[in-house]
Design a protein around this motif. Structure first.
Motif, PDB file in Angstrom:
ATOM      1  N   SER A  11       3.275  -7.884  -6.902  1.00 36.46           N
ATOM      2  CA  SER A  11       2.037  -8.352  -6.985  1.00 36.46           C
ATOM      3  C   SER A  11       1.036  -7.373  -6.213  1.00 36.46           C
ATOM      4  CB  SER A  11       1.602  -9.640  -6.409  1.00 36.46           C
ATOM      5  OG  SER A  11       1.634  -9.804  -4.940  1.00 36.46           O
ATOM      6  N   PHE A  12      -0.038  -7.496  -7.112  1.00 36.98           N
ATOM      7  CA  PHE A  12      -1.210  -6.396  -6.542  1.00 36.98           C
ATOM      8  C   PHE A  12      -2.546  -6.897  -7.067  1.00 36.98           C
ATOM      9  CE2 PHE A  12      -3.819  -2.552  -6.403  1.00 36.98           C
ATOM     10  CZ  PHE A  12      -3.420  -1.894  -5.217  1.00 36.98           C
ATOM     11  N   PRO A  13      -3.673  -6.864  -6.017  1.00 41.91           N
ATOM     12  CA  PRO A  13      -4.747  -7.570  -6.396  1.00 41.91           C
ATOM     13  C   PRO A  13      -5.711  -6.468  -7.490  1.00 41.91           C
ATOM     14  CG  PRO A  13      -4.897  -6.371  -4.211  1.00 41.91           C
ATOM     15  CD  PRO A  13      -3.598  -6.160  -4.527  1.00 41.91           C
ATOM     16  N   ALA A  14      -5.713  -6.860  -8.641  1.00 34.59           N
ATOM     17  CA  ALA A  14      -6.320  -5.976  -9.745  1.00 34.59           C
ATOM     18  C   ALA A  14      -6.830  -7.062 -10.774  1.00 34.59           C
ATOM     19  CB  ALA A  14      -5.306  -5.017 -10.389  1.00 34.59           C
ATOM     20  N   ALA A  15      -7.535  -6.505 -11.659  1.00 38.23           N
ATOM     21  CA  ALA A  15      -8.280  -7.207 -12.613  1.00 38.23           C
ATOM     22  C   ALA A  15      -7.292  -7.194 -13.969  1.00 38.23           C
ATOM     23  CB  ALA A  15      -9.456  -6.560 -13.013  1.00 38.23           C
ATOM     24  N   ASN A  16      -6.342  -6.148 -14.062  1.00 37.29           N
ATOM     25  CA  ASN A  16      -5.458  -6.298 -15.027  1.00 37.29           C
ATOM     26  C   ASN A  16      -4.196  -5.360 -14.819  1.00 37.29           C
ATOM     27  OD1 ASN A  16      -6.182  -3.466 -15.837  1.00 37.29           O
ATOM     28  ND2 ASN A  16      -8.009  -4.452 -16.395  1.00 37.29           N
ATOM     29  N   THR A  17      -3.244  -5.459 -15.716  1.00 36.18           N
ATOM     30  CA  THR A  17      -2.066  -4.511 -15.391  1.00 36.18           C
ATOM     31  C   THR A  17      -2.306  -3.048 -15.239  1.00 36.18           C
ATOM     32  OG1 THR A  17      -0.810  -6.378 -16.665  1.00 36.18           O
ATOM     33  CG2 THR A  17       0.304  -4.357 -16.459  1.00 36.18           C
ATOM     34  N   ASP A  18      -3.202  -2.691 -16.333  1.00 29.54           N
ATOM     35  CA  ASP A  18      -3.296  -1.154 -16.311  1.00 29.54           C
ATOM     36  C   ASP A  18      -4.078  -0.596 -14.903  1.00 29.54           C
ATOM     37  OD1 ASP A  18      -3.883   1.394 -18.167  1.00 29.54           O
ATOM     38  OD2 ASP A  18      -5.252   1.192 -16.889  1.00 29.54           O
ATOM     39  N   ASP A  19      -4.849  -1.642 -14.357  1.00 27.09           N
ATOM     40  CA  ASP A  19      -5.680  -1.278 -13.119  1.00 27.09           C
ATOM     41  C   ASP A  19      -4.594  -1.283 -11.960  1.00 27.09           C
ATOM     42  OD1 ASP A  19      -7.488  -0.958 -11.179  1.00 27.09           O
ATOM     43  OD2 ASP A  19      -8.318  -3.046 -11.139  1.00 27.09           O
ATOM     44  N   ALA A  20      -3.673  -2.320 -11.778  1.00 27.92           N
ATOM     45  CA  ALA A  20      -2.469  -2.437 -10.942  1.00 27.92           C
ATOM     46  C   ALA A  20      -1.797  -1.411 -10.867  1.00 27.92           C
ATOM     47  CB  ALA A  20      -2.039  -3.713 -11.102  1.00 27.92           C
ATOM     48  N   MET A  21      -1.195  -1.182 -12.042  1.00 27.64           N
ATOM     49  CA  MET A  21      -0.099   0.079 -12.093  1.00 27.64           C
ATOM     50  C   MET A  21      -0.707   1.525 -11.727  1.00 27.64           C
ATOM     51  SD  MET A  21       1.985  -0.824 -15.761  1.00 27.64           S
ATOM     52  CE  MET A  21       3.644  -1.884 -15.599  1.00 27.64           C
ATOM     53  N   ARG A  22      -2.056   1.738 -12.245  1.00 27.88           N
ATOM     54  CA  ARG A  22      -2.467   3.173 -11.813  1.00 27.88           C
ATOM     55  C   ARG A  22      -2.927   3.016 -10.395  1.00 27.88           C
ATOM     56  NH1 ARG A  22      -4.454   6.178 -15.700  1.00 27.88           N
ATOM     57  NH2 ARG A  22      -4.513   5.118 -17.964  1.00 27.88           N
ATOM     58  N   ALA A  23      -3.248   1.747  -9.609  1.00 28.33           N
ATOM     59  CA  ALA A  23      -3.551   2.106  -8.160  1.00 28.33           C
ATOM     60  C   ALA A  23      -2.102   2.295  -7.539  1.00 28.33           C
ATOM     61  CB  ALA A  23      -4.044   0.541  -7.667  1.00 28.33           C
ATOM     62  N   MET A  24      -0.874   1.502  -7.930  1.00 29.89           N
ATOM     63  CA  MET A  24       0.278   1.776  -7.355  1.00 29.89           C
ATOM     64  C   MET A  24       0.952   3.107  -7.625  1.00 29.89           C
ATOM     65  SD  MET A  24       2.308  -1.989  -7.509  1.00 29.89           S
ATOM     66  CE  MET A  24       1.557  -2.544  -8.930  1.00 29.89           C
ATOM     67  N   LEU A  25       0.377   3.815  -8.844  1.00 26.25           N
ATOM     68  CA  LEU A  25       1.050   4.860  -8.935  1.00 26.25           C
ATOM     69  C   LEU A  25       0.384   6.046  -7.967  1.00 26.25           C
ATOM     70  CD1 LEU A  25       1.005   5.079 -12.780  1.00 26.25           C
ATOM     71  CD2 LEU A  25       2.917   5.441 -11.360  1.00 26.25           C
ATOM     72  N   GLY A  26      -0.523   5.852  -7.131  1.00 26.08           N
ATOM     73  CA  GLY A  26      -1.107   6.353  -6.052  1.00 26.08           C
ATOM     74  C   GLY A  26      -0.176   6.794  -4.954  1.00 26.08           C
ATOM     75  N   ALA A  27       1.179   6.207  -4.975  1.00 25.02           N
ATOM     76  CA  ALA A  27       2.367   6.833  -4.270  1.00 25.02           C
ATOM     77  C   ALA A  27       2.927   7.971  -4.676  1.00 25.02           C
ATOM     78  CB  ALA A  27       3.158   5.573  -4.097  1.00 25.02           C
ATOM     79  N   GLY A  28       2.724   8.101  -5.995  1.00 29.60           N
ATOM     80  CA  GLY A  28       3.299   9.350  -6.531  1.00 29.60           C
ATOM     81  C   GLY A  28       4.819   9.402  -6.921  1.00 29.60           C
ATOM     82  N   SER A  29       5.209  10.558  -6.821  1.00 20.96           N
ATOM     83  CA  SER A  29       6.428  10.616  -7.402  1.00 20.96           C
ATOM     84  C   SER A  29       7.818   9.935  -6.767  1.00 20.96           C
ATOM     85  CB  SER A  29       7.098  12.138  -7.582  1.00 20.96           C
ATOM     86  OG  SER A  29       7.008  12.679  -6.227  1.00 20.96           O
ATOM     87  N   ARG A  30       7.448   9.213  -5.539  1.00 14.51           N
ATOM     88  CA  ARG A  30       8.464   8.515  -4.823  1.00 14.51           C
ATOM     89  C   ARG A  30       8.836   7.168  -5.365  1.00 14.51           C
ATOM     90  NH1 ARG A  30      10.036  10.974  -0.016  1.00 14.51           N
ATOM     91  NH2 ARG A  30       9.075  12.967   0.582  1.00 14.51           N
ATOM     92  N   LEU A  31       7.921   6.763  -6.225  1.00 12.65           N
ATOM     93  CA  LEU A  31       8.376   5.496  -6.770  1.00 12.65           C
ATOM     94  C   LEU A  31       9.550   5.616  -7.783  1.00 12.65           C
ATOM     95  CD1 LEU A  31       4.574   4.246  -8.051  1.00 12.65           C
ATOM     96  CD2 LEU A  31       6.291   3.281  -6.306  1.00 12.65           C
ATOM     97  N   ARG A  32      10.209   4.510  -7.750  1.00 12.53           N
ATOM     98  CA  ARG A  32      11.344   4.662  -8.459  1.00 12.53           C
ATOM     99  C   ARG A  32      11.432   3.499  -9.574  1.00 12.53           C
ATOM    100  NH1 ARG A  32      11.786   8.307  -6.119  1.00 12.53           N
ATOM    101  NH2 ARG A  32      13.225   9.182  -4.537  1.00 12.53           N
ATOM    102  N   THR A  33      10.650   2.391  -9.240  1.00 15.80           N
ATOM    103  CA  THR A  33      10.285   1.386 -10.129  1.00 15.80           C
ATOM    104  C   THR A  33       8.551   1.060 -10.008  1.00 15.80           C
ATOM    105  OG1 THR A  33      10.682  -0.395  -8.603  1.00 15.80           O
ATOM    106  CG2 THR A  33      12.361   0.299 -10.089  1.00 15.80           C
TER     107      THR A  33
END
Length: 344
Positions: A11-33
Protein backbone atom coordinates in the motif's frame (compact mmCIF):
# COMPACT_ATOMS: atom_id res chain seq x y z
CA UNK A 1 28.40 -2.41 -4.46
CA UNK A 2 25.65 -4.08 -2.43
CA UNK A 3 23.03 -6.03 -4.35
CA UNK A 4 20.30 -5.59 -1.72
CA UNK A 5 16.87 -5.01 -3.22
CA UNK A 6 14.35 -2.41 -2.10
CA UNK A 7 10.94 -3.89 -1.36
CA UNK A 8 7.58 -2.20 -0.82
CA UNK A 9 4.96 -4.27 0.96
CA UNK A 10 2.03 -3.00 -1.09
CA UNK A 11 0.00 0.00 0.00
CA UNK A 12 1.01 3.60 -0.68
CA UNK A 13 -0.84 6.87 0.09
CA UNK A 14 -1.67 8.09 -3.41
CA UNK A 15 -4.64 9.28 -5.40
CA UNK A 16 -4.36 6.55 -8.01
CA UNK A 17 -2.25 3.62 -9.21
CA UNK A 18 -0.09 5.67 -11.58
CA UNK A 19 0.77 8.13 -8.79
CA UNK A 20 1.60 5.34 -6.32
CA UNK A 21 3.77 3.41 -8.75
CA UNK A 22 5.72 6.50 -9.83
CA UNK A 23 6.42 7.39 -6.20
CA UNK A 24 7.71 3.90 -5.36
CA UNK A 25 9.85 3.88 -8.50
CA UNK A 26 11.84 6.59 -6.75
CA UNK A 27 13.77 3.68 -5.22
CA UNK A 28 15.30 3.09 -8.63
CA UNK A 29 16.80 -0.03 -10.14
CA UNK A 30 16.93 -1.92 -6.84
CA UNK A 31 13.23 -2.71 -7.10
CA UNK A 32 12.47 -6.31 -8.05
CA UNK A 33 8.68 -6.00 -7.81
CA UNK A 34 6.37 -2.99 -8.01
CA UNK A 35 3.06 -3.03 -6.09
CA UNK A 36 -0.08 -1.36 -7.35
CA UNK A 37 -0.21 0.85 -4.25
CA UNK A 38 -3.59 -0.73 -3.40
CA UNK A 39 -5.07 2.76 -3.67
CA UNK A 40 -8.66 1.59 -3.36
CA UNK A 41 -8.00 -0.03 0.00
CA UNK A 42 -4.68 1.25 1.34
CA UNK A 43 -6.03 3.05 4.43
CA UNK A 44 -8.11 0.15 5.70
CA UNK A 45 -6.34 -2.95 4.40
CA UNK A 46 -9.06 -5.57 3.76
CA UNK A 47 -12.06 -3.68 5.14
CA UNK A 48 -13.19 -2.55 1.63
CA UNK A 49 -12.90 -6.13 0.36
CA UNK A 50 -15.06 -7.42 3.21
CA UNK A 51 -17.63 -4.64 2.72
CA UNK A 52 -17.80 -5.57 -0.97
CA UNK A 53 -18.61 -9.14 0.08
CA UNK A 54 -21.53 -7.80 2.10
CA UNK A 55 -22.75 -5.85 -0.95
CA UNK A 56 -22.42 -9.02 -3.03
CA UNK A 57 -24.64 -10.92 -0.59
CA UNK A 58 -21.93 -13.39 0.46
CA UNK A 59 -21.53 -12.02 4.01
CA UNK A 60 -23.78 -10.25 6.47
CA UNK A 61 -23.01 -8.37 9.68
CA UNK A 62 -23.04 -10.48 12.83
CA UNK A 63 -21.58 -7.89 15.23
CA UNK A 64 -21.03 -4.25 14.30
CA UNK A 65 -17.74 -2.54 15.08
CA UNK A 66 -16.19 0.83 14.41
CA UNK A 67 -13.01 -0.44 12.70
CA UNK A 68 -11.05 2.02 14.85
CA UNK A 69 -8.83 -0.90 15.82
CA UNK A 70 -8.44 -4.58 14.95
CA UNK A 71 -10.22 -5.51 18.16
CA UNK A 72 -13.18 -3.26 17.37
CA UNK A 73 -13.84 -4.49 13.86
CA UNK A 74 -17.16 -5.69 12.44
CA UNK A 75 -17.61 -9.48 12.54
CA UNK A 76 -19.56 -11.20 9.77
CA UNK A 77 -21.21 -14.51 9.01
CA UNK A 78 -22.26 -16.30 5.84
CA UNK A 79 -25.36 -14.55 4.53
CA UNK A 80 -26.95 -17.71 3.15
CA UNK A 81 -25.91 -20.19 5.80
CA UNK A 82 -22.89 -21.36 3.86
CA UNK A 83 -20.02 -19.72 2.05
CA UNK A 84 -18.38 -20.87 -1.18
CA UNK A 85 -15.74 -19.32 -3.37
CA UNK A 86 -18.07 -18.76 -6.32
CA UNK A 87 -20.17 -16.40 -4.15
CA UNK A 88 -17.27 -13.96 -3.76
CA UNK A 89 -15.45 -11.45 -5.95
CA UNK A 90 -12.37 -10.28 -4.05
CA UNK A 91 -11.24 -7.70 -6.60
CA UNK A 92 -7.61 -8.78 -7.12
CA UNK A 93 -8.20 -9.61 -10.77
CA UNK A 94 -9.66 -6.17 -11.41
CA UNK A 95 -6.80 -4.52 -9.51
CA UNK A 96 -4.26 -6.34 -11.69
CA UNK A 97 -6.15 -5.54 -14.90
CA UNK A 98 -6.20 -1.84 -14.05
CA UNK A 99 -2.53 -1.79 -13.00
CA UNK A 100 -0.97 -3.88 -15.78
CA UNK A 101 -0.96 -1.29 -18.61
CA UNK A 102 0.32 1.39 -16.21
CA UNK A 103 3.02 -0.97 -14.95
CA UNK A 104 4.06 -1.99 -18.47
CA UNK A 105 4.39 1.63 -19.57
CA UNK A 106 6.40 2.65 -16.50
CA UNK A 107 8.67 -0.40 -16.75
CA UNK A 108 9.53 0.58 -20.31
CA UNK A 109 10.00 4.26 -19.43
CA UNK A 110 12.40 3.41 -16.60
CA UNK A 111 14.20 0.66 -18.56
CA UNK A 112 13.60 -2.00 -15.89
CA UNK A 113 12.95 -5.14 -17.97
CA UNK A 114 13.24 -7.52 -15.02
CA UNK A 115 10.67 -5.71 -12.88
CA UNK A 116 7.48 -7.66 -12.00
CA UNK A 117 4.06 -6.40 -10.95
CA UNK A 118 3.29 -7.27 -7.33
CA UNK A 119 -0.28 -8.11 -6.30
CA UNK A 120 -0.85 -8.43 -2.55
CA UNK A 121 -3.37 -10.97 -1.27
CA UNK A 122 -4.09 -11.81 2.37
CA UNK A 123 -3.99 -15.53 2.97
CA UNK A 124 -7.28 -17.36 3.11
CA UNK A 125 -6.87 -17.75 6.89
CA UNK A 126 -6.21 -14.04 7.37
CA UNK A 127 -9.25 -13.02 5.32
CA UNK A 128 -11.50 -15.46 7.17
CA UNK A 129 -10.06 -14.43 10.54
CA UNK A 130 -10.60 -10.71 9.96
CA UNK A 131 -14.01 -11.09 8.32
CA UNK A 132 -15.56 -13.78 10.51
CA UNK A 133 -13.52 -13.92 13.70
CA UNK A 134 -11.25 -16.51 15.26
CA UNK A 135 -14.08 -18.99 15.88
CA UNK A 136 -14.83 -19.49 12.18
CA UNK A 137 -11.47 -18.74 10.57
CA UNK A 138 -10.45 -22.35 9.97
CA UNK A 139 -13.88 -23.63 8.97
CA UNK A 140 -14.49 -20.85 6.42
CA UNK A 141 -11.01 -20.42 4.94
CA UNK A 142 -11.72 -22.86 2.11
CA UNK A 143 -14.20 -20.47 0.47
CA UNK A 144 -11.75 -17.57 0.65
CA UNK A 145 -9.04 -19.78 -0.83
CA UNK A 146 -11.27 -20.80 -3.73
CA UNK A 147 -12.07 -17.17 -4.52
CA UNK A 148 -8.42 -16.11 -4.24
CA UNK A 149 -7.16 -18.93 -6.46
CA UNK A 150 -9.77 -18.06 -9.10
CA UNK A 151 -8.27 -14.55 -9.27
CA UNK A 152 -4.71 -15.91 -9.37
CA UNK A 153 -5.71 -18.16 -12.28
CA UNK A 154 -7.08 -15.16 -14.18
CA UNK A 155 -4.07 -12.96 -13.39
CA UNK A 156 -1.66 -15.69 -14.49
CA UNK A 157 -3.58 -16.20 -17.71
CA UNK A 158 -3.42 -12.47 -18.50
CA UNK A 159 0.09 -11.59 -17.31
CA UNK A 160 2.02 -14.85 -16.91
CA UNK A 161 5.42 -14.49 -15.25
CA UNK A 162 5.22 -10.69 -15.15
CA UNK A 163 3.34 -10.93 -11.84
CA UNK A 164 4.43 -11.91 -8.32
CA UNK A 165 1.65 -12.77 -5.87
CA UNK A 166 2.50 -11.61 -2.36
CA UNK A 167 0.68 -13.69 0.26
CA UNK A 168 0.11 -11.60 3.39
CA UNK A 169 0.08 -13.71 6.55
CA UNK A 170 -1.24 -11.22 9.09
CA UNK A 171 -3.39 -13.43 11.31
CA UNK A 172 -0.78 -16.19 11.27
CA UNK A 173 2.07 -13.87 12.31
CA UNK A 174 0.06 -12.07 15.00
CA UNK A 175 -1.04 -15.37 16.56
CA UNK A 176 2.53 -16.64 16.58
CA UNK A 177 3.84 -13.42 18.14
CA UNK A 178 1.23 -13.53 20.88
CA UNK A 179 1.91 -17.20 21.60
CA UNK A 180 5.69 -16.88 22.06
CA UNK A 181 7.52 -18.74 23.49
CA UNK A 182 4.85 -21.36 22.61
CA UNK A 183 4.73 -20.28 18.97
CA UNK A 184 5.76 -23.68 17.59
CA UNK A 185 2.86 -25.32 19.43
CA UNK A 186 0.49 -22.67 18.07
CA UNK A 187 1.65 -23.37 14.51
CA UNK A 188 1.27 -27.11 14.98
CA UNK A 189 -2.20 -26.79 16.56
CA UNK A 190 -3.65 -24.50 13.89
CA UNK A 191 -1.60 -25.61 10.89
CA UNK A 192 -0.68 -22.01 10.11
CA UNK A 193 2.34 -22.49 7.87
CA UNK A 194 0.91 -25.69 6.40
CA UNK A 195 -2.15 -23.68 5.34
CA UNK A 196 -0.05 -21.07 3.54
CA UNK A 197 1.84 -23.81 1.67
CA UNK A 198 -1.46 -25.48 0.71
CA UNK A 199 -2.75 -22.13 -0.57
CA UNK A 200 0.32 -21.84 -2.83
CA UNK A 201 -0.06 -25.45 -3.99
CA UNK A 202 -3.59 -24.68 -5.22
CA UNK A 203 -2.25 -21.98 -7.58
CA UNK A 204 -1.17 -22.78 -11.15
CA UNK A 205 2.26 -24.33 -11.55
CA UNK A 206 4.90 -21.70 -12.19
CA UNK A 207 3.19 -18.99 -10.13
CA UNK A 208 5.72 -16.62 -8.56
CA UNK A 209 5.13 -15.88 -4.88
CA UNK A 210 6.48 -13.80 -2.04
CA UNK A 211 5.27 -14.00 1.55
CA UNK A 212 4.81 -10.99 3.80
CA UNK A 213 4.81 -11.87 7.48
CA UNK A 214 2.77 -9.09 9.04
CA UNK A 215 2.07 -7.76 12.54
CA UNK A 216 -0.67 -5.41 11.32
CA UNK A 217 -0.62 -1.62 11.08
CA UNK A 218 -4.16 -0.29 11.40
CA UNK A 219 -3.82 3.41 12.32
CA UNK A 220 -0.06 2.69 12.30
CA UNK A 221 -0.46 0.44 15.38
CA UNK A 222 0.73 -3.15 15.24
CA UNK A 223 -1.60 -5.90 16.48
CA UNK A 224 1.27 -7.61 18.33
CA UNK A 225 4.94 -7.14 19.15
CA UNK A 226 7.83 -9.59 19.24
CA UNK A 227 10.13 -10.47 22.13
CA UNK A 228 12.73 -11.49 19.55
CA UNK A 229 12.80 -12.90 16.03
CA UNK A 230 12.23 -16.56 16.95
CA UNK A 231 8.61 -16.71 15.74
CA UNK A 232 9.59 -15.12 12.41
CA UNK A 233 12.44 -17.58 11.91
CA UNK A 234 10.15 -20.50 12.70
CA UNK A 235 7.48 -19.27 10.29
CA UNK A 236 10.00 -18.67 7.51
CA UNK A 237 11.83 -21.97 7.92
CA UNK A 238 8.61 -23.93 8.19
CA UNK A 239 7.29 -22.29 5.01
CA UNK A 240 10.50 -23.03 3.15
CA UNK A 241 10.36 -26.71 4.19
CA UNK A 242 6.72 -27.16 3.18
CA UNK A 243 6.69 -25.01 0.05
CA UNK A 244 5.12 -26.91 -2.87
CA UNK A 245 7.20 -27.83 -5.88
CA UNK A 246 6.48 -26.00 -9.10
CA UNK A 247 5.61 -22.75 -7.31
CA UNK A 248 8.37 -20.20 -6.88
CA UNK A 249 8.97 -18.70 -3.41
CA UNK A 250 10.99 -15.62 -4.32
CA UNK A 251 11.18 -13.97 -0.89
CA UNK A 252 9.92 -13.90 2.66
CA UNK A 253 9.51 -10.46 4.20
CA UNK A 254 9.97 -10.24 7.98
CA UNK A 255 8.60 -7.33 10.08
CA UNK A 256 11.43 -6.12 12.33
CA UNK A 257 9.53 -3.04 13.52
CA UNK A 258 5.88 -2.82 14.63
CA UNK A 259 3.74 0.08 13.43
CA UNK A 260 4.83 3.17 15.33
CA UNK A 261 7.39 1.12 17.31
CA UNK A 262 10.85 1.34 15.68
CA UNK A 263 13.16 -1.68 15.33
CA UNK A 264 14.95 -2.92 18.43
CA UNK A 265 18.40 -1.59 19.35
CA UNK A 266 19.23 -4.85 21.17
CA UNK A 267 21.45 -7.23 19.14
CA UNK A 268 19.94 -10.20 21.01
CA UNK A 269 16.56 -9.44 19.42
CA UNK A 270 18.05 -10.36 16.03
CA UNK A 271 20.17 -13.28 17.24
CA UNK A 272 17.76 -16.04 16.12
CA UNK A 273 18.16 -14.89 12.51
CA UNK A 274 21.33 -16.99 12.49
CA UNK A 275 19.08 -20.04 12.28
CA UNK A 276 17.26 -18.90 9.13
CA UNK A 277 17.29 -21.58 6.41
CA UNK A 278 15.30 -20.49 3.39
CA UNK A 279 17.09 -22.46 0.72
CA UNK A 280 18.46 -21.29 -2.63
CA UNK A 281 16.37 -18.82 -4.59
CA UNK A 282 14.36 -17.43 -1.67
CA UNK A 283 15.39 -13.99 -0.48
CA UNK A 284 15.22 -12.64 3.08
CA UNK A 285 13.69 -9.14 3.13
CA UNK A 286 14.28 -7.24 6.37
CA UNK A 287 11.37 -4.97 7.33
CA UNK A 288 13.16 -2.46 9.55
CA UNK A 289 13.00 0.83 7.62
CA UNK A 290 11.28 3.33 9.92
CA UNK A 291 10.90 7.09 10.26
CA UNK A 292 11.71 7.38 13.99
CA UNK A 293 15.45 6.49 14.10
CA UNK A 294 18.06 8.58 12.35
CA UNK A 295 19.68 7.27 9.19
CA UNK A 296 22.85 6.51 11.19
CA UNK A 297 20.80 4.51 13.71
CA UNK A 298 19.14 2.61 10.88
CA UNK A 299 22.54 1.75 9.43
CA UNK A 300 23.56 0.36 12.81
CA UNK A 301 20.36 -1.71 12.89
CA UNK A 302 21.16 -3.06 9.43
CA UNK A 303 24.61 -4.08 10.68
CA UNK A 304 23.05 -5.89 13.67
CA UNK A 305 20.60 -7.73 11.40
CA UNK A 306 23.29 -8.78 8.96
CA UNK A 307 25.65 -9.69 11.77
CA UNK A 308 23.04 -12.07 13.20
CA UNK A 309 22.17 -13.40 9.74
CA UNK A 310 25.82 -13.94 8.86
CA UNK A 311 25.45 -12.35 5.42
CA UNK A 312 23.86 -9.33 3.73
CA UNK A 313 20.07 -9.25 3.64
CA UNK A 314 18.55 -9.75 0.20
CA UNK A 315 16.25 -6.77 0.53
CA UNK A 316 15.30 -3.88 2.80
CA UNK A 317 11.76 -2.74 3.49
CA UNK A 318 9.44 -1.18 6.01
CA UNK A 319 7.60 -3.51 8.37
CA UNK A 320 4.30 -3.05 6.55
CA UNK A 321 2.69 -1.06 3.75
CA UNK A 322 3.10 2.70 3.75
CA UNK A 323 -0.57 3.42 3.13
CA UNK A 324 -1.29 4.31 6.75
CA UNK A 325 1.44 6.97 6.76
CA UNK A 326 1.24 10.61 5.60
CA UNK A 327 2.46 11.07 2.04
CA UNK A 328 5.55 13.04 3.11
CA UNK A 329 6.56 10.22 5.50
CA UNK A 330 6.00 7.60 2.80
CA UNK A 331 8.15 9.48 0.28
CA UNK A 332 10.91 9.94 2.87
CA UNK A 333 10.88 6.19 3.56
CA UNK A 334 11.23 5.44 -0.16
CA UNK A 335 14.42 7.50 -0.14
CA UNK A 336 15.67 5.97 3.11
CA UNK A 337 15.09 2.42 1.87
CA UNK A 338 17.12 3.13 -1.26
CA UNK A 339 19.93 4.65 0.81
CA UNK A 340 20.07 1.73 3.22
CA UNK A 341 20.00 -0.82 0.43
CA UNK A 342 23.04 0.82 -1.14
CA UNK A 343 25.04 1.01 2.12
CA UNK A 344 28.46 -0.67 2.16
Amino acid sequence: MSTRAVHFVGSFPAANTDDAMRAMLGAGSRLRTLPTGETRRYEWYVQPIIEDLVSQGALEVKKSGSWRSSRDRTIHRAAKGELTGDMMRLGYREEAEEAMPIFTRLRTERDLPGLALQIGMPTDFTLAFIAMGATHARSQRKAFREASIRDIDAIREAAGDDVVIQLEATAETVLMAKAQPMHRQMDAALGLTRGIAEFAAAAPEGTRFGVHLCLGSMNNKARATLRDTRPLVHLANSLARQWPSGRVLEYIHNPLAAGDIPPSKDPEFYGPLGGLALGPGTGFYAGFVHESPTEAEQLETLRMIEGALGRPVDGVASACGLGRRPRAFAEALVTRAATLAAAE
